[in-house]
Scaffold this motif. Structure first.
Motif, PDB file in Angstrom:
ATOM      1  N   LEU A 170      48.098  49.630 107.046  1.00  0.00           N
ATOM      2  CA  LEU A 170      48.068  48.675 108.150  1.00  0.00           C
ATOM      3  C   LEU A 170      49.065  47.544 107.936  1.00  0.00           C
ATOM      4  O   LEU A 170      49.672  47.071 108.894  1.00  0.00           O
ATOM      5  CB  LEU A 170      46.654  48.096 108.285  1.00  0.00           C
ATOM      6  CG  LEU A 170      45.626  49.087 108.822  1.00  0.00           C
ATOM      7  CD1 LEU A 170      44.221  48.523 108.725  1.00  0.00           C
ATOM      8  CD2 LEU A 170      45.952  49.431 110.270  1.00  0.00           C
TER       9      LEU A 170
ATOM     10  N   TYR B 148      39.384  54.789 110.962  1.00  0.00           N
ATOM     11  CA  TYR B 148      39.854  53.480 111.438  1.00  0.00           C
ATOM     12  C   TYR B 148      41.351  53.332 111.158  1.00  0.00           C
ATOM     13  O   TYR B 148      42.107  52.815 111.980  1.00  0.00           O
ATOM     14  CB  TYR B 148      39.095  52.342 110.750  1.00  0.00           C
ATOM     15  CG  TYR B 148      37.583  52.485 110.774  1.00  0.00           C
ATOM     16  CD1 TYR B 148      36.932  53.033 111.874  1.00  0.00           C
ATOM     17  CD2 TYR B 148      36.799  52.089 109.693  1.00  0.00           C
ATOM     18  CE1 TYR B 148      35.556  53.182 111.893  1.00  0.00           C
ATOM     19  CE2 TYR B 148      35.422  52.219 109.707  1.00  0.00           C
ATOM     20  CZ  TYR B 148      34.799  52.776 110.802  1.00  0.00           C
ATOM     21  OH  TYR B 148      33.450  52.929 110.816  1.00  0.00           O
ATOM     22  N   ALA B 152      44.472  53.046 114.035  1.00  0.00           N
ATOM     23  CA  ALA B 152      45.323  51.854 114.106  1.00  0.00           C
ATOM     24  C   ALA B 152      46.734  52.113 113.599  1.00  0.00           C
ATOM     25  O   ALA B 152      47.539  51.194 113.518  1.00  0.00           O
ATOM     26  CB  ALA B 152      44.685  50.719 113.306  1.00  0.00           C
ATOM     27  N   LEU B 160      44.747  48.263 117.828  1.00  0.00           N
ATOM     28  CA  LEU B 160      44.187  47.424 116.765  1.00  0.00           C
ATOM     29  C   LEU B 160      42.787  46.920 117.103  1.00  0.00           C
ATOM     30  O   LEU B 160      41.851  47.147 116.332  1.00  0.00           O
ATOM     31  CB  LEU B 160      45.154  46.272 116.459  1.00  0.00           C
ATOM     32  CG  LEU B 160      46.534  46.730 115.953  1.00  0.00           C
ATOM     33  CD1 LEU B 160      47.508  45.573 115.966  1.00  0.00           C
ATOM     34  CD2 LEU B 160      46.419  47.317 114.560  1.00  0.00           C
ATOM     35  N   SER B 163      40.413  49.842 117.123  1.00  0.00           N
ATOM     36  CA  SER B 163      40.005  50.282 115.801  1.00  0.00           C
ATOM     37  C   SER B 163      38.987  49.311 115.202  1.00  0.00           C
ATOM     38  O   SER B 163      37.997  49.722 114.595  1.00  0.00           O
ATOM     39  CB  SER B 163      41.231  50.381 114.896  1.00  0.00           C
ATOM     40  OG  SER B 163      40.851  50.641 113.581  1.00  0.00           O
ATOM     41  N   PHE B 164      39.215  48.009 115.415  1.00  0.00           N
ATOM     42  CA  PHE B 164      38.280  47.025 114.859  1.00  0.00           C
ATOM     43  C   PHE B 164      36.898  47.178 115.488  1.00  0.00           C
ATOM     44  O   PHE B 164      35.878  47.164 114.801  1.00  0.00           O
ATOM     45  CB  PHE B 164      38.810  45.609 115.083  1.00  0.00           C
ATOM     46  CG  PHE B 164      37.995  44.559 114.382  1.00  0.00           C
ATOM     47  CD1 PHE B 164      38.194  44.292 113.045  1.00  0.00           C
ATOM     48  CD2 PHE B 164      36.992  43.869 115.051  1.00  0.00           C
ATOM     49  CE1 PHE B 164      37.430  43.336 112.380  1.00  0.00           C
ATOM     50  CE2 PHE B 164      36.219  42.924 114.398  1.00  0.00           C
ATOM     51  CZ  PHE B 164      36.439  42.654 113.063  1.00  0.00           C
TER      52      PHE B 164
ATOM     53  N   LEU C  92      42.973  44.709 109.420  1.00  0.00           N
ATOM     54  CA  LEU C  92      43.059  44.893 110.871  1.00  0.00           C
ATOM     55  C   LEU C  92      43.145  43.540 111.573  1.00  0.00           C
ATOM     56  O   LEU C  92      43.930  43.365 112.513  1.00  0.00           O
ATOM     57  CB  LEU C  92      41.820  45.634 111.368  1.00  0.00           C
ATOM     58  CG  LEU C  92      41.895  47.150 111.408  1.00  0.00           C
ATOM     59  CD1 LEU C  92      40.549  47.728 111.790  1.00  0.00           C
ATOM     60  CD2 LEU C  92      42.940  47.586 112.425  1.00  0.00           C
TER      61      LEU C  92
END
Lengths: 327, 493, 115, 490
Positions: A170, B148, B152, B160, B163-164, C92
């Motif tokens: 990420l 997840y 993302a 994003l 996914s959260f 995230l």
């Protein structure tokens, strides 16, 4: 009512108070701290409940790592307050239903500390009576963790690995390399630097102790990995990330993280190759108990390696982020 | 390689391969390697299925500790059946990975993307195989965390928050599962599923057990995106990279439903759970609502991936409707549809990957005129869509027939009405896609002539589309096996 | 008298966590709530393994009553899962904040509607 | 008689057009080859069906069956031949040849696009039609029925403009929704009740039904088989008129709609059994609905000005005859129903051909524009007149023969309702067809001269008109076949 039970109830009431404050607070940093306090209090509860390994881990992870990461992240996010309007209706209803159901469900649980509870009658007695003999490890938690339920622990290791991988994925390509005060903390006070310089070796030594003493007392690869990582983080905080990276380049950390998983899985495969089941350490040596010992040692090492390197990788990834701002 | 490796390979092979791409960060290598590992996992799963068909269930005790002391796999026909489906479809979908990530995932993330893919596959396979409740939780988390990441991993920023949100809901669901396991453990003292099944009857009057069952079912329902706990699904599927959407739609919810079957029918005992706890009525009503609501919502979408995602919500409803009939015919219908739906959604999402690859967006209007420009891709959408409606000679028809037959045999007429309403809506939303493909001129004057997607994307999509036709005609592996599984379950429940 | 009062308190704590998850409009705070929710589940588990007057499950000569080690093992795993989830969620959040400039749910939804 | 006919050969009938369809794309770039190939396919099918008919006839057994593979437990794909199948298959395959000739003329003259797709779908539709004809159970029939819907959808939407898309959408939506929503559940219900879906002489469900269940199931079938266009599920048929005329002619006057009424006949004859239905009295509601459809559709047709829409409503009405006659259950009326399937096919295809010819030659689509057309297009309009007479049921046309038997059945069973409907609708039919004929021949046009459509079209029109008259002149074999079909389903 026993003293221990009274203590448990008091701690729980205290935690509930903290949770109430947390729910009301708009200040995110305060929320993090309150959560840390709850976590720490739970570690105390675990100690009272004779779960020393859990207490150790919760203190290191819940109160330590989680708080550290949250504060780091808050810094990066540049958010201070949760100002948005909260929803009330649906959450309240859900909580009411779930809570009611749980109260119904726990009402006829065996009383606290009841030695006749079903959970005490089945499976667990085997571990307590035979665990020491079958695995040669007096810490039954370690015996169950690494051998009887060694496959779970392999899974757990993969979970940590996945988290590390996820954070790297990420945050890939979005870090900064330029000098920043957090990144290059070369201007720290000389006294701090001297203290840390002396402290870090002891932290690392302690980690090694925890790693290899897990058979006999609380501890093991997971706790050791966290403590080892904490030592490195302390070092990085004081001397700056670049210094740490000179000692432990990211590519090496990634290799170590992978190696931990391979070590654990490799032990399993070795057992397969020697004609046993996956993770059947008994086949690793002539004597079954020796084999268990060896296997547990190796897989705990694997856990320690991966946990340590993933923790440092995650810390590094967050530290390298630009603060605030929008793309 | 001895047979002793078979139960371990589908999980351990991807688990040990995944860390490789953290060290060797070359996307092409990671892709080829992952396909190879996927092939190994699929081959092992197929071999397991053959073994189970020949010799009956396979037991495997990890660490050499017999259950319930240690963790054990118990692989019966149902498990082997679902494992073959999951490893097979995810393998075929992974063929599209190489080209699929080119347009949708940034370069530094590509190699790691394949690690996450393998981890997710391993997590799902572990959930299918395991015979231990807590081990189930661990593998559930492996698959969830990697999901997840996968969702993302793309370029769409909307992925994003999606996914959260999925992470929050998924973690709450997993924690519910954890609570359920804890309460069941408190009531019986065991974590092994078979052992639990044996010990439950005497513990069934404990409230902790009731509550545990309910929490476990709710937790799984979140993972399976059963209405009204489906909120995470449409955004997650619509915003994830296309390959991920195909992978998840074909496997993740299927495994959750499999776990549900396993737990309800094998462990708790269908009779006790479904009737004593009013689970049957509740879930039937929710599943029916899922069919109607999901199909209706799909009809209103302008975004093709969201359209398919809502359709998934509806299809999950069909599957659960079949299961909740709780007889052999109903189970067969549910399982058959579970199998077939994986093929349909896999094909459709992969076709959309091909469309997006060509610079088309994912709106309905972006499909305009593609029937002529991308004839093969369009054909995949046609086949997948017809299968979704349930047109004869596609896989979808078989499942729908079995479901209606099971309902008719039980005299559940309203349930047939639900299926009919769902099918009519499906006709509507599939119709909108087909019409755009063939009978609408493209908005922008692109180049004329054929501009088909690269083979890397086309081949897996075509394979899955062909599977939709194949299993519409030869049903031995889908409905046939599902029937055998259902008969076995019916005997157990 | 030892009873189930601890369970009530744990359930109350658990529900506070769940409430924070669901009610907060701020994504970061949801995450904090989630960790409270999980911690209380851990305590529920451990409380199942307590045996009155017993020692921690480390075999020593002369001790014959130990607490149940199994919940401890399970919760060790669950703690690890918890921190893993948290790390991922924080990553995230960093990405979301950078892409949208906010972590407020309503504001996020509003921003995507314009786009 | 040699009894050496292997019924497995019946699979050949759908296989031939299927092969034709699959090979069409190869010739997509060469129009001459493509058109030749279409003609070869059609002739091939006709020869094939003729051969099958001959072999079947010589074998002497009225019903022969061949099981295909088991699809899944309890569900088998199978084909069989019985008189009704043979009649339907013969009519459809014969008219496909004629229509192909007509198509080539029409498509070329109107410079239609996507001709490759057109012939591909057309052949596919015929393959489905053949499978409908020879299906030995409801499941097989349903498969073919749905395939027919899907294969014809691109033909209806052929033009691709908004109107065509709208029409095709209605077409697909009504046909698929009714079949998925009612037909399929009815089949599954039958399967549950009887443990199978085979067509059996005397009725598969005989002895298993209560009057209420029978009435419910029959209603589901009548409304579920949307292709039979019983009101209120008839709307797809006028909507389908956006298709090119050859499509309307063969598919929406012969193959598709006849597949509908054919299916209903099969269901009444072989699933319920006429005797069983009559004993239960479960057909009354459906019969009323069919009668209502006959009259109401004619009333609507009376008000249409668009040529093809008028013909479409006329078709709805004529299909109503078949359904009504079959549901009356009297042996003579059932014989009439079977005959009317063929009779209406010849007559209505002629009418559509004529409409298409007028459009191609003069670009006229409305009936009020037809003044004087009879003089400019004498062949076409003469054929049209024959078709119109057949619709009304006047000699010397096929329509007269079938209507006669239906009426005889009504008399036989003293059904005032059916009798009244027949009389009323005959008057209405005359009311909307005769004015067209009069206007075409006896009104002055704009005075231009002879201007027929291209020769392949004229040839086709003449052929079908001749067939319409021919059936009247030599009705013997057809009546024999129809009588046989009534005999095997007592």
């Amino acid at each position: 009512m026993s003293v221990e039970y009274g203590l448990t109830l008091t701690l729980l009431a205290f935690m509930l108070l903290a949770a109430w404050a947390l729910a009301r607070s708009d200040d995110l940093l305060a929320a993090v701290m309150l959560a840390g306090i709850i976590s720490l209090a739970s570690a105390a509860v675990f100690t009272v409940m004779d779960a020393v390994d859990v207490a150790f881990t919760e203190a290191a992870v819940g109160a330590g790592v989680a708080t550290l990461l949250s504060v780091r992240a808050l810094g990066v996010l540049g958010e201070r307050r949760a100002a948005g309007r909260a929803r009330v209706g649906l959450p309240f209803l859900v909580v009411l239903v779930c809570g009611g159901l749980l109260l119904y469900g726990t009402a006829d649980l065996p009383a606290y500390g009841d030695p006749a509870a079903p959970a005490m009658q089945h499976v667990a007695p085997h571990y307590l009576a035979r665990g020491g003999v079958e695995t040669g490890v007096p810490n039954i938690v370690t015996a169950v963790l690494a051998s009887y339920r060694g496959f779970d622990t392999f899974g757990e290791l993969v979970v940590i690995f996945t988290a590390g991988l996820g954070v790297l994925t990420l945050l890939a390509g979005s870090g900064v390399s330029g000098a920043r005060s957090e990144v290059d903390a070369g201007d720290r006070d000389i006294i701090v630097r001297q203290v840390v310089k002396w402290l870090v070796p002891f932290v690392l030594l302690f980690a090694l102790y925890v790693q290899f003493h897990g058979d006999y007392g609380p501890g093991g690869g997971f706790q050791a990995g966290v403590i080892f990582a904490a030592g490195m983080v302390l070092y990085a905080l004081t001397f700056g990330l670049p210094r740490l990276e000179r000692v432990l380049p990211p590519s090496r950390l990634r290799l170590l993280a992978a190696t931990g998983v391979w070590l654990y899985g490799g032990v399993g495969v070795a057992c397969l190759l020697r004609g046993g089941a996956f993770l059947d350490y008994a086949v690793l040596a002539e004597d079954a108990v020796d084999g268990q010992h060896l296997g547990i040692l190796l897989v705990e090492l694997g856990v320690g390696l991966t946990v340590f390197s993933v923790m440092v990788l995650i810390y590094r990834a967050f530290t390298r982020q630009r603060h605030g701002g929008v793309e | 390689m001895s047979a002793a490796w078979l139960p371990v390979l589908p999980v351990v092979a991807p688990l040990l391969a995944a860390p490789l791409w953290l060290v060797v960060r070359r996307p092409q290598v990671a892709w080829w390697g992952s396909m190879a590992v996927g092939a190994v996992a699929f081959a092992a799963a197929a071999a397991l299925l053959v073994t189970v068909l020949r010799n009956g269930p396979v037991d495997y005790a990890f660490g050499g500790w017999p259950p319930p002391i240690g963790i054990a796999y118990r692989i019966d026909l149902l498990g082997a059946f679902v494992l073959v489906l999951v490893s097979g479809v995810s393998w075929v979908v992974s063929w599209a990975g190489g080209r699929g990530v080119e347009r949708e995932v940034d370069e530094p993330r590509r190699a790691l993307f394949f690690s996450a893919y393998l981890l997710c596959l391993a997590g799902l396979s572990g959930m299918v195989l395991t015979g231990d409740l807590f081990n189930l939780f661990v593998f559930l988390e492996i698959s969830s965390l990697s999901t997840y990441v996968l969702v993302a991993a793309g370029r769409d920023r909307r992925a994003l928050p999606a996914s959260f949100r999925y992470l929050i809901m998924g973690t709450v669901g997993a924690t519910f599962v954890l609570i359920g396991i804890g309460l069941l453990y408190a009531g019986t003292g065991t974590l092994n599923m078979a052992d639990l099944a044996a010990r439950l009857p005497e513990a069934f009057d404990r409230r902790a057990v009731h509550t545990g069952i309910v929490f476990l079912i709710v937790g799984i329902a979140i993972k399976a995106a059963l209405f009204p706990l489906h909120h995470w699904l449409p955004d997650a599927y619509a915003r994830a990279p296309g390959v991920v959407s195909a992978f998840l739609a074909a496997t993740a919810t299927k495994v959750a439903i499999y776990v549900f079957i396993r737990v309800v029918f094998f462990v708790f005992g269908a009779q006790a759970t479904l009737e004593a706890l009013a689970v049957q009525h509740t879930l039937t009503a929710l599943a029916a609502a899922a069919v109607v609501f999901g199909s209706w919502a799909a009809l209103r979408q302008d975004d093709t991936k969201r359209l398919l995602a809502y359709s998934s919500v509806a299809q999950i409803g069909y599957i659960v409707l079949g299961l909740m009939l709780a007889d052999v015919a109903g189970l067969q219908a549910g399982l058959t549809h579970l199998f077939n739906h994986a093929l349909m959604k896999g094909a459709l999402f992969l076709a959309l990957v091909a469309v997006v690859y060509h610079g088309g967006g994912q709106r309905l209007s972006d499909l305009a005129g593609l029937g002529a420009r991308m004839p093969l891709t369009a054909a995949v959408i046609v086949i997948g869509g017809l299968s979704l409606i349930g047109v004869p000679l596609t896989a979808g028809f078989v499942g729908k027939w079995l479901l209606v037959e099971a309902a008719a045999a039980k005299g559940a007429w309203w349930l047939i009405a639900v299926v009919v309403v769902g099918s009519v809506f499906a006709l509507g939303y599939v119709g909108r896609m087909l019409e755009a493909l063939y009978f609408r001129a493209p908005a922008a004057q692109g180049g004329a002539g054929i501009a088909e997607a690269p083979l890397g994307l086309l081949v897996p999509a075509l394979v899955l589309a062909a599977a939709n036709l194949y299993f519409g005609i030869d049903t031995r592996l889908s409905a046939g096996l599902a029937g055998r599984v259902a008969a076995a379950l019916g005997g157990a429940g | 008298m030892n009873g189930v009062a601890h369970a009530w308190l744990i359930v109350a704590l658990m529900m506070s966590g769940l409430y924070i998850v669901m009610a907060s409009a701020h994504l970061f705070k949801k995450l904090i709530g989630l960790s409270v929710f999980q911690v209380s589940v851990f305590m529920l588990y451990i409380s199942l393994g307590v045996v009155e007057g017993a020692a921690p499950p480390i075999v020593e000569p002369g001790v014959d009553a130990y607490s149940n080690p199994l919940p401890h093992v399970l919760i060790l795993t669950a703690i690890v899962v918890g921190i893993a989830t948290m790390a991922l969620a924080l990553a995230l959040l960093v990405r979301i904040r950078r892409a949208y400039g906010t972590l407020d749910e309503a504001a996020l939804a509003a921003k995507d509607e314009d786009a | 008689m040699s009894a050496s006919f292997d019924p497995a050969w019946l699979w050949l009938a759908p296989a031939v057009p299927l092969a034709g369809a699959l090979l069409t794309p190869l010739a997509a770039r060469r129009p001459a080859l493509r058109d030749a190939w279409a003609l070869v396919s059609a002739l091939g099918l006709f020869v094939c069906v003729a051969w099958l008919a001959g072999a079947w006839w010589r074998a002497g057994a009225p019903v022969l069956r061949s099981e295909g593979p088991e699809w899944w437990a309890g569900v088998v794909l199978a084909v069989h031949v019985e008189p009704l199948s043979m009649l339907f298959a013969s009519v459809a395959s014969l008219l496909w040849v004629v229509t192909t000739v007509y198509s080539i003329g029409y498509m070329r003259a109107n410079r239609e696009a996507h001709q490759g797709r057109y012939y591909f779908c057309f052949a596919l539709a015929l393959a489905a039609t053949m499978l409908v004809a020879f299906a030995a159970n409801l499941v097989t029939l349903f498969v073919a029925y749905e395939l027919l819907t899907l294969a014809t959808y691109p033909l209806v939407a052929h033009k691709g403009d908004e109107r065509a898309r709208q029409g095709a959408r209605t077409y697909l939506a009504i046909l698929l929704a009714s079949s998925m929503g009612l037909f399929l559940p009815a089949i599954v219900w039958t399967h549950v009740l009887a443990g199978g879906t085979e067509f059996v002489s005397g009725g598969l469900l005989a002895g298993r039904l209560s009057p209420a269940v029978a009435a419910a199931l029959l209603s589901m079938f009548v409304l579920g088989v949307g292709k039979a266009a019983v009101m209120p599920v008839h709307r797809w048929l006028p909507a389908a008129m956006v298709a090119p005329t050859p499509v309307s002619a063969l598919l929406h006057a012969v193959a598709v709609v006849k597949a509908g009424v054919f299916t209903l006949c099969k269901i009444v004859f072989y699933i319920f059994g006429p005797a069983e239905l009559a004993a239960l009295g479960a057909q009354e509601a459906a019969l009323l609905l069919a009668g209502f459809t006959v009259v109401a559709a004619s009333l609507v047709a009376l008000r249409q000005v668009e040529f093809k829409r008028l013909l479409a409503y006329s078709t709805v009405s004529q299909l109503g005859y078949v359904v009504m006659a079959a549901l009356l259950l009297a042996p003579l009326s059932r014989l009439g129903a079977v005959l009317h399937i063929a009779a209406h096919a010849f007559g209505k295809i002629t009418l559509f051909f004529a409409a298409g010819a007028v459009y191609t030659a003069l670009h006229k689509t409305r009936v009020d524009e037809l003044a004087g057309v009879g003089r400019r297009m004498p062949w076409t309009m003469a054929a049209f007149t024959v078709g119109a007479l057949s619709m009304i049921g006047l000699p010397p046309t096929a329509g007269f023969v079938s209507k006669w038997f239906i009426l005889a059945g009504a008399m036989d069973w003293q059904s005032v309702f059916v009798g009244t409907v027949l009389v009323l609708s005959t008057a209405l039919n005359a009311g909307y067809f005769l004015p067209i004929v009069c206007r075409a021949f006896f009104r002055e046009g704009d005075g231009r001269g002879f201007e027929e459509a291209p020769w392949p079209m004229v040839a086709a029109i003449t052929a079908t008109a001749a067939l319409t008259v021919g059936v009247f002149a030599a009705a013997g074999p057809l009546i024999d076949l129809a009588r046989m079909s009534v005999e095997v389903s007592p």
